[in-house]
Design an enzyme around this catalytic site. Structure first.
Site, PDB file in Angstrom:
ATOM      1  N   GLY A  57      98.322  35.122 -12.032  1.00 19.02           N
ATOM      2  CA  GLY A  57      98.986  34.494 -13.166  1.00 19.02           C
ATOM      3  C   GLY A  57      99.749  33.251 -12.765  1.00 19.02           C
ATOM      4  O   GLY A  57     100.869  33.018 -13.224  1.00 19.02           O
ATOM      5  N   HIS A  58      99.154  32.456 -11.904  1.00 17.16           N
ATOM      6  CA  HIS A  58      99.764  31.194 -11.518  1.00 17.16           C
ATOM      7  C   HIS A  58      98.719  30.277 -10.899  1.00 17.16           C
ATOM      8  O   HIS A  58      97.597  30.708 -10.621  1.00 17.16           O
ATOM      9  CB  HIS A  58     100.918  31.426 -10.526  1.00 17.16           C
ATOM     10  CG  HIS A  58     100.495  31.975  -9.205  1.00 17.16           C
ATOM     11  ND1 HIS A  58     100.586  33.313  -8.893  1.00 17.16           N
ATOM     12  CD2 HIS A  58      99.954  31.386  -8.117  1.00 17.16           C
ATOM     13  CE1 HIS A  58     100.139  33.512  -7.666  1.00 17.16           C
ATOM     14  NE2 HIS A  58      99.732  32.351  -7.173  1.00 17.16           N
ATOM     15  N   ALA A  59      99.107  29.026 -10.684  1.00 21.74           N
ATOM     16  CA  ALA A  59      98.287  28.068  -9.942  1.00 21.74           C
ATOM     17  C   ALA A  59      99.177  27.453  -8.875  1.00 21.74           C
ATOM     18  O   ALA A  59     100.404  27.621  -8.892  1.00 21.74           O
ATOM     19  CB  ALA A  59      97.747  26.988 -10.877  1.00 21.74           C
ATOM     20  N   ARG A 104      94.739  31.449 -11.331  1.00 19.11           N
ATOM     21  CA  ARG A 104      94.018  32.628 -10.856  1.00 19.11           C
ATOM     22  C   ARG A 104      94.696  33.918 -11.293  1.00 19.11           C
ATOM     23  O   ARG A 104      95.918  34.026 -11.353  1.00 19.11           O
ATOM     24  CB  ARG A 104      93.828  32.622  -9.339  1.00 19.11           C
ATOM     25  CG  ARG A 104      94.939  33.222  -8.467  1.00 19.11           C
ATOM     26  CD  ARG A 104      96.178  32.377  -8.367  1.00 19.11           C
ATOM     27  NE  ARG A 104      95.880  31.000  -8.013  1.00 19.11           N
ATOM     28  CZ  ARG A 104      95.728  30.569  -6.761  1.00 19.11           C
ATOM     29  NH1 ARG A 104      95.873  31.406  -5.776  1.00 19.11           N
ATOM     30  NH2 ARG A 104      95.501  29.298  -6.531  1.00 19.11           N
TER      31      ARG A 104
END
Ligand code: TYD
Length: 147
Positions: A57-59, A104
């Site tokens: 839940g981040h990039a 992702r």
């Protein structure tokens, strides 16, 4: 939404060199800069995750990573802001290169699956983008509803 230049998302997977000794198992190996397109500064691994749990839940703005699953089954969902793709890590010799600016999510599909990550930089909390709308703005793919 603005369209990215006319390209399709490139998902780079690698196969680790694997040496099997008859009846004694297999050794798998990769070398930084040779088999992975960067030098490695940090390795971490995620374990003890119950099946069905999703992490990520981040990039990352700059970080480049190699993901592999030495045991178990983990579905990696990638999103560059324009396109999405999924790669199932279900074999200890399979590696996935995750370039910077990729949103992702990682879905644990099997109890006790282990996710290993080799990264090209030290930990830097400021390199994270944890807000999806901010990620879309960062890559120039704003939500059309907001334009
Ligand atoms: P995070 O990257 O959010 O993991 P995931 O994407 O699997 O959910 O990291 C989880 C926590 O661990 C977060 O509090 C930051 C911390 N962390 C470090 O301290 N050092 C590291 O190298 C990494 C990758 C995470």
């Amino acid at each position: 939404a603005r369209r990215k230049a006319d390209t399709t998302m490139i998902i780079q997977t690698i196969r680790m060199k694997s040496v099997t000794a008859e009846g004694m198992g297999t050794l798998s190996v990769f070398e930084a800069e040779h088999d992975v397109p960067f030098a490695i500064k940090r390795i971490y691994y995620i374990h003890n995750v119950p099946a069905g749990v999703q992490r990520g839940g981040h990039a990352h703005k700059k970080l480049r990573q190699l993901l592999w699953c030495p045991y178990g089954k983990i579905l990696i969902k990638l999103d560059d802001g324009f396109e999405k793709a999924e790669v199932l890590l279900d074999s200890p010799d399979k590696g996935l290169i995750v370039e910077s600016n990729m949103w992702r999510d990682m879905l644990w599909q099997q109890e006790n699956s282990v996710l290993c990550v080799a990264a090209d930089s030290f930990y830097d909390a400021d390199d994270y983008i944890r807000d999806y709308e901010a990620f879309l703005r960062h890559v120039g793919a704003e939500d059309p509803a907001k334009e």
